[in-house]
Write a protein that holds these residues in place. Sequence first.
Motif, short mmCIF file in Angstrom:
data_model
loop_
_atom_site.label_atom_id
_atom_site.label_comp_id
_atom_site.label_asym_id
_atom_site.label_seq_id
_atom_site.Cartn_x
_atom_site.Cartn_y
_atom_site.Cartn_z
N VAL A 127 80.37 -38.80 32.47
CA VAL A 127 80.49 -40.21 31.52
C VAL A 127 79.94 -40.10 30.24
N GLY A 128 80.38 -40.21 29.10
CA GLY A 128 79.96 -40.23 27.52
C GLY A 128 79.48 -41.67 27.48
N VAL A 129 78.26 -41.52 26.59
CA VAL A 129 77.91 -42.76 25.75
C VAL A 129 77.48 -42.43 24.33
N PRO A 130 78.49 -43.14 23.62
CA PRO A 130 78.40 -42.74 22.28
C PRO A 130 77.21 -43.22 21.31
N LYS A 131 76.51 -42.49 20.91
CA LYS A 131 75.24 -43.25 19.86
C LYS A 131 75.44 -42.24 18.36
N THR A 132 75.06 -42.87 17.59
CA THR A 132 74.76 -42.05 16.01
C THR A 132 74.89 -43.05 15.19
N ILE A 133 73.89 -42.80 13.95
CA ILE A 133 73.79 -43.55 12.92
C ILE A 133 74.97 -43.55 11.84
N PHE B 295 76.05 -47.26 18.73
CA PHE B 295 74.63 -47.90 18.76
C PHE B 295 74.03 -46.70 17.73
N GLY B 296 72.85 -47.53 16.95
CA GLY B 296 72.14 -46.71 15.98
C GLY B 296 72.68 -46.92 14.45
N PHE B 297 73.91 -47.56 14.45
CA PHE B 297 74.49 -47.68 13.05
C PHE B 297 74.15 -48.86 12.57
N ASP B 298 73.80 -50.03 13.38
CA ASP B 298 73.58 -51.23 12.61
C ASP B 298 71.73 -51.00 12.26
N SER B 299 71.12 -50.23 13.13
CA SER B 299 69.60 -50.25 12.71
C SER B 299 69.63 -49.50 11.60
N ALA B 300 70.51 -48.36 11.25
CA ALA B 300 70.46 -47.56 10.01
C ALA B 300 70.94 -48.32 8.99
N VAL B 301 72.02 -49.22 9.07
CA VAL B 301 72.46 -50.00 8.10
C VAL B 301 71.48 -50.73 7.56
N ASN B 302 70.67 -51.70 8.27
CA ASN B 302 69.65 -52.47 8.07
C ASN B 302 68.38 -51.78 7.26
N ILE B 303 67.87 -50.26 7.57
CA ILE B 303 67.00 -49.86 6.85
C ILE B 303 67.51 -49.12 5.46
N ALA B 304 68.78 -48.79 5.47
CA ALA B 304 69.36 -48.37 4.22
C ALA B 304 69.32 -49.47 3.17
N THR B 305 69.82 -50.57 3.94
CA THR B 305 70.00 -51.85 2.83
C THR B 305 68.85 -52.51 2.32
N GLU B 306 67.69 -52.22 3.09
CA GLU B 306 66.56 -52.80 2.47
C GLU B 306 65.95 -51.69 1.46
N ALA B 307 66.16 -50.39 1.76
CA ALA B 307 66.01 -49.61 0.77
C ALA B 307 66.43 -49.75 -0.51
N GLY C 80 75.07 -39.37 23.54
CA GLY C 80 75.13 -38.65 22.03
C GLY C 80 76.25 -38.91 21.19
N GLY C 81 76.45 -38.00 20.08
CA GLY C 81 77.45 -38.16 19.13
C GLY C 81 78.70 -37.15 19.20
N ASN C 82 79.29 -36.86 18.10
CA ASN C 82 80.75 -36.20 18.38
C ASN C 82 80.44 -34.58 19.07
N GLY C 83 79.37 -34.08 18.46
CA GLY C 83 79.12 -32.54 19.39
C GLY C 83 78.82 -32.88 20.81
N THR C 84 78.04 -33.82 21.09
CA THR C 84 77.69 -34.11 22.60
C THR C 84 78.85 -34.47 23.57
N MET C 85 79.92 -35.09 22.83
CA MET C 85 81.07 -35.60 23.48
C MET C 85 82.14 -34.54 23.71
N LYS C 86 81.97 -33.66 22.68
CA LYS C 86 82.89 -32.46 22.92
C LYS C 86 82.36 -31.47 23.99
N THR C 87 80.95 -31.32 23.97
CA THR C 87 80.66 -30.55 25.21
C THR C 87 80.76 -31.29 26.65
#
Length: 348
Positions: free
Chosen positions: A136-142, A153-165, A117-124
């Motif tokens: 054990v935490g695994v960080p994800k978020t766009i 992870f998630g960030f690179d995909s989102a950068v690709n989508i936003a850049t194409e737009a 998860g993201g920030n909230g998930t890591m806090k919990t």
Amino acid sequence: MGKSNNRKGTPKRIGILTAGGDCPGINAAIRGVGKTAIVKYGMTVVGISDGYAGLIHKEYRELTESDLSGILTLGGTILGTSREKPFKGKKKDEFRKPLLIREHYEQMGLDCLVCIGGNGTMKTANMLSEEGLNVVGVPKTIDNDIWGTDMTFGFDSAVNIATEAIDRLHSTANSHKRIMVIEIMGHNAGWLALYSGMAGGGDVILIPEIPHDEKVVMNYLRKRADNNKPYSIVVVAEGIKIPEGEDSPARYLARRIEEETGLETRETVLGYIQRGGSPSPMDRVLASRFGAAAANLIAKNDFGRMVALRNGEISSVKLSEVGGKTKLVGSDDPMVRQAMEMGTSFGV
Ligand code: F6P
């Protein structure tokens, strides 16, 4: 099924949950944790439904190796997600939910919990770890805003989508000689707007971390028009400051630009498209590596940590160092400086 090869001789039953907003690459991470746990260590893997809500309601199913096949390229999360925050609720829930989680963790026979998860998930995750659970935490978020890791992870995909737009806006902006304002996700952190803005050649990039002056933006756009630049692209993060009562930075700014400069302006709010669909190859690799690293930590009984990418290497940090923090763009960030040196305006 992979063959049992438990090196420590201690059977391990691991629970995986995915919480917070979804993003491309979560299934790749589930697969990374699960396959490594099953194939390399002979562990049993349990998938918990809908984030922390699944632990509260005891909703789960065992995941075999074949359940983990064919999901690498899938968007979303096969486990479902929710924004349930078990430590934050109405008075009577404050103690009840964490107690239920502990009770169900025991009843499900879990030796540890992987929280993707993201920030909230890591806090919990950190709070559960402090309550004595093996986490054990695994960080994800766009948003790429998790402290302690260079990249989520998630960030690179989102950068690709936003850049194409943004790329697609250039041609229509040029044809109509318009200003195009595009709103990119990011409430607190402007990483996605900054990267896609730079990749897409945004003329103005506005992010929450760098408070902008509207007058500076207007003057900059007027000057471009006066210098025979037929169009301009303005990239704004959703979290930039706008007057109370306004619902969208893109809509607000487009209206203000037209009023102030007389230049024809349109807005685009990209929205959830940025979070959907198949992960980019880079995200598939990062998510798989994070997942495998989480299984390796578990095998070493090294709990209370979040896997991370640091200087190109997969490592881990203490959850207690991560929980409650946000990684923001500094106003002296080298990317910001470089963009400014190339003439990009941040409205300052
Ligand atoms: O996942 C992070 C994020 O995409 C933010 O950029 C965005 O503001 C937020 O989630 C919105 O998600 P939801 O509407 O699901 O709460």
